[in-house]
Design a protein around this motif. Structure first.
Motif, PDB file in Angstrom:
ATOM      1  N   ARG A 163     -66.052   7.683 -28.380  1.00 35.46           N
ATOM      2  CA  ARG A 163     -65.731   6.267 -28.231  1.00 35.46           C
ATOM      3  C   ARG A 163     -64.241   6.059 -27.975  1.00 35.46           C
ATOM      4  NH1 ARG A 163     -67.955   1.893 -32.377  1.00 35.46           N
ATOM      5  NH2 ARG A 163     -69.841   2.596 -31.369  1.00 35.46           N
ATOM      6  N   SER A 164     -63.402   6.848 -28.618  1.00 35.81           N
ATOM      7  CA  SER A 164     -61.955   6.687 -28.452  1.00 35.81           C
ATOM      8  C   SER A 164     -61.474   7.034 -27.049  1.00 35.81           C
ATOM      9  CB  SER A 164     -61.208   7.544 -29.475  1.00 35.81           C
ATOM     10  OG  SER A 164     -61.538   8.914 -29.279  1.00 35.81           O
ATOM     11  N   HIS A 165     -62.280   7.785 -26.291  1.00 35.13           N
ATOM     12  CA  HIS A 165     -61.920   8.165 -24.921  1.00 35.13           C
ATOM     13  C   HIS A 165     -62.746   7.445 -23.865  1.00 35.13           C
ATOM     14  CE1 HIS A 165     -60.187  11.999 -26.775  1.00 35.13           C
ATOM     15  NE2 HIS A 165     -59.183  11.290 -26.299  1.00 35.13           N
ATOM     16  N   GLY A 166     -63.533   6.457 -24.261  1.00 35.70           N
ATOM     17  CA  GLY A 166     -64.297   5.700 -23.274  1.00 35.70           C
ATOM     18  C   GLY A 166     -65.780   5.668 -23.545  1.00 35.70           C
ATOM     19  N   GLY A 167     -66.260   6.457 -24.467  1.00 34.64           N
ATOM     20  CA  GLY A 167     -67.674   6.437 -24.835  1.00 34.64           C
ATOM     21  C   GLY A 167     -68.598   6.712 -23.667  1.00 34.64           C
ATOM     22  N   ASP A 168     -69.586   5.836 -23.489  1.00 37.79           N
ATOM     23  CA  ASP A 168     -70.588   6.006 -22.425  1.00 37.79           C
ATOM     24  C   ASP A 168     -69.990   5.888 -21.027  1.00 37.79           C
ATOM     25  OD1 ASP A 168     -72.552   6.320 -24.301  1.00 37.79           O
ATOM     26  OD2 ASP A 168     -73.215   4.229 -24.226  1.00 37.79           O
ATOM     27  N   GLY A 169     -68.803   5.337 -20.917  1.00 37.16           N
ATOM     28  CA  GLY A 169     -68.181   5.149 -19.615  1.00 37.16           C
ATOM     29  C   GLY A 169     -67.256   6.277 -19.221  1.00 37.16           C
ATOM     30  N   ALA A 170     -67.334   7.426 -19.920  1.00 35.65           N
ATOM     31  CA  ALA A 170     -66.461   8.559 -19.594  1.00 35.65           C
ATOM     32  C   ALA A 170     -67.173   9.870 -19.930  1.00 35.65           C
ATOM     33  CB  ALA A 170     -65.155   8.459 -20.374  1.00 35.65           C
ATOM     34  N   LEU A 171     -66.718  10.940 -19.310  1.00 39.23           N
ATOM     35  CA  LEU A 171     -67.297  12.267 -19.523  1.00 39.23           C
ATOM     36  C   LEU A 171     -66.205  13.284 -19.811  1.00 39.23           C
ATOM     37  CD1 LEU A 171     -69.711  12.390 -16.441  1.00 39.23           C
ATOM     38  CD2 LEU A 171     -70.405  12.150 -18.820  1.00 39.23           C
ATOM     39  N   TYR A 172     -66.460  14.154 -20.782  1.00 41.32           N
ATOM     40  CA  TYR A 172     -65.638  15.347 -20.951  1.00 41.32           C
ATOM     41  C   TYR A 172     -66.222  16.396 -20.014  1.00 41.32           C
ATOM     42  CZ  TYR A 172     -64.049  13.472 -25.485  1.00 41.32           C
ATOM     43  OH  TYR A 172     -63.520  12.710 -26.493  1.00 41.32           O
ATOM     44  N   ILE A 173     -65.364  17.053 -19.254  1.00 39.10           N
ATOM     45  CA  ILE A 173     -65.823  18.120 -18.362  1.00 39.10           C
ATOM     46  C   ILE A 173     -65.055  19.382 -18.705  1.00 39.10           C
ATOM     47  CG2 ILE A 173     -65.960  18.929 -15.979  1.00 39.10           C
ATOM     48  CD1 ILE A 173     -66.333  16.066 -15.109  1.00 39.10           C
ATOM     49  N   ARG A 174     -65.800  20.465 -18.947  1.00 38.66           N
ATOM     50  CA  ARG A 174     -65.172  21.759 -19.177  1.00 38.66           C
ATOM     51  C   ARG A 174     -65.220  22.531 -17.859  1.00 38.66           C
ATOM     52  NH1 ARG A 174     -67.251  25.022 -23.970  1.00 38.66           N
ATOM     53  NH2 ARG A 174     -69.163  24.776 -22.827  1.00 38.66           N
ATOM     54  N   LEU A 175     -64.047  22.946 -17.406  1.00 43.32           N
ATOM     55  CA  LEU A 175     -63.951  23.679 -16.145  1.00 43.32           C
ATOM     56  C   LEU A 175     -64.190  25.165 -16.383  1.00 43.32           C
ATOM     57  CD1 LEU A 175     -60.840  21.796 -14.832  1.00 43.32           C
ATOM     58  CD2 LEU A 175     -63.150  21.562 -13.999  1.00 43.32           C
ATOM     59  N   ARG A 176     -64.710  25.815 -15.372  1.00 44.04           N
ATOM     60  CA  ARG A 176     -64.914  27.263 -15.452  1.00 44.04           C
ATOM     61  C   ARG A 176     -63.594  27.972 -15.449  1.00 44.04           C
ATOM     62  NH1 ARG A 176     -70.075  28.852 -14.928  1.00 44.04           N
ATOM     63  NH2 ARG A 176     -71.490  27.470 -13.816  1.00 44.04           N
ATOM     64  N   ARG A 177     -63.552  29.113 -16.077  1.00 47.33           N
ATOM     65  CA  ARG A 177     -62.356  29.951 -16.038  1.00 47.33           C
ATOM     66  C   ARG A 177     -62.444  30.861 -14.831  1.00 47.33           C
ATOM     67  NH1 ARG A 177     -62.241  31.380 -22.349  1.00 47.33           N
ATOM     68  NH2 ARG A 177     -60.978  29.619 -22.986  1.00 47.33           N
ATOM     69  N   GLU A 178     -61.269  31.208 -14.308  1.00 47.24           N
ATOM     70  CA  GLU A 178     -61.229  32.201 -13.233  1.00 47.24           C
ATOM     71  C   GLU A 178     -61.644  33.535 -13.831  1.00 47.24           C
ATOM     72  OE1 GLU A 178     -60.478  31.952 -10.003  1.00 47.24           O
ATOM     73  OE2 GLU A 178     -60.117  29.796 -10.101  1.00 47.24           O
ATOM     74  N   ARG A 179     -62.260  34.372 -13.042  1.00 48.12           N
ATOM     75  CA  ARG A 179     -62.744  35.671 -13.531  1.00 48.12           C
ATOM     76  C   ARG A 179     -61.631  36.513 -14.124  1.00 48.12           C
ATOM     77  NH1 ARG A 179     -68.233  36.348 -14.000  1.00 48.12           N
ATOM     78  NH2 ARG A 179     -69.203  35.074 -12.418  1.00 48.12           N
ATOM     79  N   GLY A 180     -60.493  36.533 -13.504  1.00 43.03           N
ATOM     80  CA  GLY A 180     -59.381  37.373 -13.962  1.00 43.03           C
ATOM     81  C   GLY A 180     -58.455  36.669 -14.931  1.00 43.03           C
ATOM     82  N   ASN A 181     -58.739  35.404 -15.283  1.00 43.64           N
ATOM     83  CA  ASN A 181     -57.856  34.607 -16.126  1.00 43.64           C
ATOM     84  C   ASN A 181     -58.412  34.558 -17.548  1.00 43.64           C
ATOM     85  OD1 ASN A 181     -55.996  32.875 -17.137  1.00 43.64           O
ATOM     86  ND2 ASN A 181     -56.512  31.148 -15.814  1.00 43.64           N
ATOM     87  N   PRO A 182     -57.862  35.346 -18.507  1.00 48.05           N
ATOM     88  CA  PRO A 182     -58.410  35.381 -19.854  1.00 48.05           C
ATOM     89  C   PRO A 182     -57.998  34.211 -20.731  1.00 48.05           C
ATOM     90  CG  PRO A 182     -56.561  36.891 -19.703  1.00 48.05           C
ATOM     91  CD  PRO A 182     -56.775  36.310 -18.333  1.00 48.05           C
ATOM     92  N   LYS A 183     -57.240  33.243 -20.229  1.00 52.90           N
ATOM     93  CA  LYS A 183     -56.726  32.094 -20.978  1.00 52.90           C
ATOM     94  C   LYS A 183     -57.725  31.476 -21.905  1.00 52.90           C
ATOM     95  CE  LYS A 183     -53.033  29.293 -19.196  1.00 52.90           C
ATOM     96  NZ  LYS A 183     -52.686  28.328 -18.223  1.00 52.90           N
TER      97      LYS A 183
END
Length: 183
Positions: A163-183
């Motif tokens: 709710r603090s970030h927009g609730g139903d009107g927003a999405l958290y998106i997790r991006l894929r990591r690069e294969r060689g990027n262990p971050k």
């Protein structure tokens, strides 16, 4: 079992005969000539009307639709950390007031740049879209876009925002990591 509910009408027998002529028996199996297949169609089959852009196909009720591929959901502990600010949101984009094509292009460009920079979690604000009796076009379409092949290689999951970030009107998106990027 010769009850009336299993008897076919003349039209049904004609249709069944047409269908039966189009199939082949399994190898090694013999099909006996039956009067079901000997029914002669007194009416030639009607051609289907040409497909027009205004004609829409609707799913048949009762039939299961194949499940749409969906990225993995983000785990609940990660969502809680994002909501409480313990895990940083690396980028945000607001799609309010954009047309579908503008929003699609802007979202793809934003996610591609964020992926190249190695960002992990981003916030996409679609808005709730409850104006003029609408159900929110972007709110409905963005999750569909995220399931398409052009987005699948960029993201690993998404969930509704807190709710603090927009609730139903927003999405958290997790991006894929690069294969060689262990971050």
């Amino acid at each position: 079992m010769s009850s009336d509910k299993f008897k076919l009408s003349h039209e049904d027998r004609i249709i069944w005969a047409q269908v039966a002529r189009t199939v082949e028996a399994y190898p090694g199996k013999q099909v006996e000539a039956d009067d079901w297949f000997a029914v002669e169609a007194s009416v030639p089959p009607q051609p289907l009307p040409p497909e027009t852009p205004s004609r829409r196909t609707h799913p048949v009720p009762g039939l299961k639709q194949p499940p749409k591929p969906r990225p993995h959901p983000i785990e609940k502990p990660v969502i809680r950390k994002l909501a409480r600010g313990r895990l940083p949101i690396d980028g945000r984009i607001d799609l309010h007031g954009l047309t579908q094509s503008e929003a699609h292009n802007l979202l793809f460009g934003f996610l591609a740049r964020a992926h190249e920079r190695g960002l992990r979690h981003v916030l996409v604000i679609t808005g709730k879209g409850a104006s003029r009796g609408s159900d929110g076009v972007l709110k409905r379409l963005v999750p569909e876009w995220l399931g398409k092949p052009e987005f699948r290689f960029l993201i690993s999951g998404y969930e509704d925002a807190a709710r603090s970030h927009g609730g139903d009107g927003a999405l958290y998106i997790r991006l894929r990591r690069e294969r060689g990027n262990p971050k």
